[in-house]
Design an enzyme around this catalytic site. Structure first.
Site, short mmCIF file in Angstrom:
data_model
loop_
_atom_site.label_atom_id
_atom_site.label_comp_id
_atom_site.label_asym_id
_atom_site.label_seq_id
_atom_site.Cartn_x
_atom_site.Cartn_y
_atom_site.Cartn_z
CB SER A 140 -0.81 -0.10 1.38
OG SER A 140 -1.50 1.33 1.48
CE1 TYR A 153 -4.10 -2.43 5.71
CE2 TYR A 153 -3.59 -0.16 5.17
CZ TYR A 153 -3.89 -1.23 4.52
OH TYR A 153 -4.05 -1.42 3.24
N1 LIG Z 1 -8.74 -0.50 -1.11
C1 LIG Z 1 -7.84 0.11 -0.73
O1 LIG Z 1 -7.85 1.56 -0.74
C2 LIG Z 1 -6.49 -0.46 -0.65
C3 LIG Z 1 -5.29 0.69 -0.76
C4 LIG Z 1 -4.03 0.08 -0.68
C5 LIG Z 1 -3.78 -1.35 -0.30
N2 LIG Z 1 -5.10 -2.25 -0.42
C6 LIG Z 1 -4.85 -3.52 -0.27
O2 LIG Z 1 -5.34 -4.27 -1.13
C7 LIG Z 1 -5.79 -5.70 -0.77
C8 LIG Z 1 -7.05 -5.82 -1.21
O3 LIG Z 1 -8.10 -5.26 -0.39
P1 LIG Z 1 -9.20 -4.51 -1.31
O4 LIG Z 1 -9.15 -2.99 -1.22
O5 LIG Z 1 -9.62 -5.40 -2.55
O6 LIG Z 1 -10.23 -4.69 -0.39
P2 LIG Z 1 -11.33 -6.04 0.00
O7 LIG Z 1 -12.34 -5.72 -1.19
O8 LIG Z 1 -12.07 -5.94 1.46
O9 LIG Z 1 -10.76 -7.43 -0.27
C9 LIG Z 1 -10.16 -8.27 0.59
C10 LIG Z 1 -10.15 -9.67 0.24
O10 LIG Z 1 -9.21 -10.09 1.04
C11 LIG Z 1 -10.03 -11.34 1.53
N3 LIG Z 1 -10.03 -11.86 3.04
C12 LIG Z 1 -10.22 -10.91 3.86
N4 LIG Z 1 -9.75 -11.86 5.27
C13 LIG Z 1 -9.61 -12.82 4.69
C14 LIG Z 1 -9.12 -13.87 5.47
N5 LIG Z 1 -9.03 -14.08 6.77
N6 LIG Z 1 -8.61 -15.19 4.56
C15 LIG Z 1 -8.82 -15.20 3.29
N7 LIG Z 1 -9.20 -14.10 2.76
C16 LIG Z 1 -9.53 -12.94 3.30
C17 LIG Z 1 -11.63 -10.99 1.40
O11 LIG Z 1 -12.42 -12.12 1.32
P3 LIG Z 1 -13.48 -12.74 2.19
O12 LIG Z 1 -14.10 -11.69 2.92
O13 LIG Z 1 -14.24 -13.63 1.25
O14 LIG Z 1 -12.55 -13.70 2.98
C18 LIG Z 1 -11.56 -10.22 0.04
O15 LIG Z 1 -11.36 -11.14 -1.02
C19 LIG Z 1 -5.25 -5.48 0.80
O16 LIG Z 1 -4.32 -6.35 1.20
C20 LIG Z 1 -5.30 -4.05 1.26
O17 LIG Z 1 -4.78 -3.92 2.18
C21 LIG Z 1 -6.23 -1.71 -0.36
#
Ligand SMILES: NC(=O)c1ccc[n+]([C@@H]2O[C@H](COP(=O)([O-])OP(=O)(O)OC[C@H]3O[C@@H](n4cnc5c(N)ncnc54)[C@H](OP(=O)(O)O)[C@@H]3O)[C@@H](O)[C@H]2O)c1
Length: 261
Positions: A140, A153
């Site tokens: 991130s 985080y």
């Molecule tokens: N969105 C942002 O602004 C942003 C910015 C920088 C970095 N990121 C990073 O991007 C990555 C993806 O996040 P996103 O933004 O796409 O959010 P998201 O839509 O909440 O996706 C998170 C994914 O992780 C899975 N997950 C959560 N807990 C889990 C567990 N215990 N075991 C297995 N899978 C799990 C969720 O699926 P289930 O709930 O089905 O398990 C979901 O598929 C993360 O690493 C986040 O830190 C996001």
């Protein structure tokens, strides 16, 4: 013709789902991993229909102590050997460390750092034997400074960035590419999950990129073995400016942006 097999964690929504779509468009078979089976099955059916690729759905809670071992066992049982690994599953919690529940902090540590590291370590020997592999770790822009208001985080993402950069160097002689993806705010379920307990003061004022554009930028970078990729000009400028901003000032800026309300 055999297609390369890519495993994507966190494939049930957001950036992970879009990375799976991007890889399928480029002709990869997929192993989709997350806790929710339904959205992954729907995605698997769509990708098979649209791109003629094979998708395996392996529901797994990766924050569980034996989650990665169970996933590795399921892969072995089905004879699946991914040559592309996307460690995308991750979560955040908005709130001061003092106020957050330990169980929530621990699950974040387990998912964002331990599971990512353990899964990489589990899949590396086969990649080394094959003499090729690609690993995309989702960090991130939070990785570049401390994060008062989301302390664990931000620290977890600094770990992912540092770990990925080190592996990028270590694994180059084995033909294994490693890329750290550092997105800024991106449309997904992330904020909804992170703000269960608290919201942040500036959440509504920040522009959010589409998960699809972030995913395409990430997969392009992975294919050319770029060590770090920061999608979007504003995010690039933000990361660049951290090099010249004193740490005390960075802490104050982030504390203001991430002040829980
Ligand atoms: N969105 C942002 O602004 C942003 C910015 C920088 C970095 N990121 C990073 O991007 C990555 C993806 O996040 P996103 O933004 O796409 O959010 P998201 O839509 O909440 O996706 C998170 C994914 O992780 C899975 N997950 C959560 N807990 C889990 C567990 N215990 N075991 C297995 N899978 C799990 C969720 O699926 P289930 O709930 O089905 O398990 C979901 O598929 C993360 O690493 C986040 O830190 C996001």
């Amino acid at each position: 013709m055999t297609r390369p097999l890519a495993l994507v964690t966190g494939a049930s929504s957001g950036i992970g789902e879009q990375i799976a779509r991007s890889l399928a468009r480029r002709g990869h078979d997929l192993v989709l991993v997350a806790r929710r089976k339904g959205p992954m099955q729907t995605l698997a059916e769509q990708l098979a229909q649209q791109h003629g690729v094979r998708c395996h759905v392996l529901p797994q809670d990766l924050a569980d102590a034996d989650g990665v071992q169970q996933l590795a066992a399921a892969l072995a049982a089905q004879g699946l050997q991914p040559e592309v690994l996307v460690n995308n599953a991750g979560l955040g919690h908005i709130g001061y460390h003092l106020d957050n529940q330990w169980a929530d902090e621990q699950r974040m540590i387990d998912l964002n750092m331990r599971a990512l590291t353990e899964l990489t370590h589990a899949l590396l020997p086969a990649m080394k034997r094959q003499g090729r592999g690609r690993i995309l770790n989702v960090a991130s822009t939070a990785a570049f400074q401390p994060g008062p208001g989301m302390a664990v985080y931000f620290a977890s993402k600094a770990y992912v960035l540092s770990y990925s950069e080190a592996l990028h160097h270590e694994l180059a002689p084995h033909g294994i590419a490693v890329t750290a993806l550092c997105p800024g705010p991106t449309q997904s379920e992330f904020v909804q999950v992170a703000s269960k307990a608290r919201r942040i003061s500036l959440a509504d004022k920040v522009p959010f990129a589409s998960a699809a554009s972030v995913a395409d930028t990430a997969v392009d970078a992975l294919m050319r073995n770029q060590a770090i990729v920061v999608p979007g000009l504003v995010n690039k400028l933000g990361v660049w400016s951290t090099r010249f901003t004193p740490r005390w000032l960075l802490r104050h800026i982030v504390a203001r942006v991430f002040r829980p309300v």
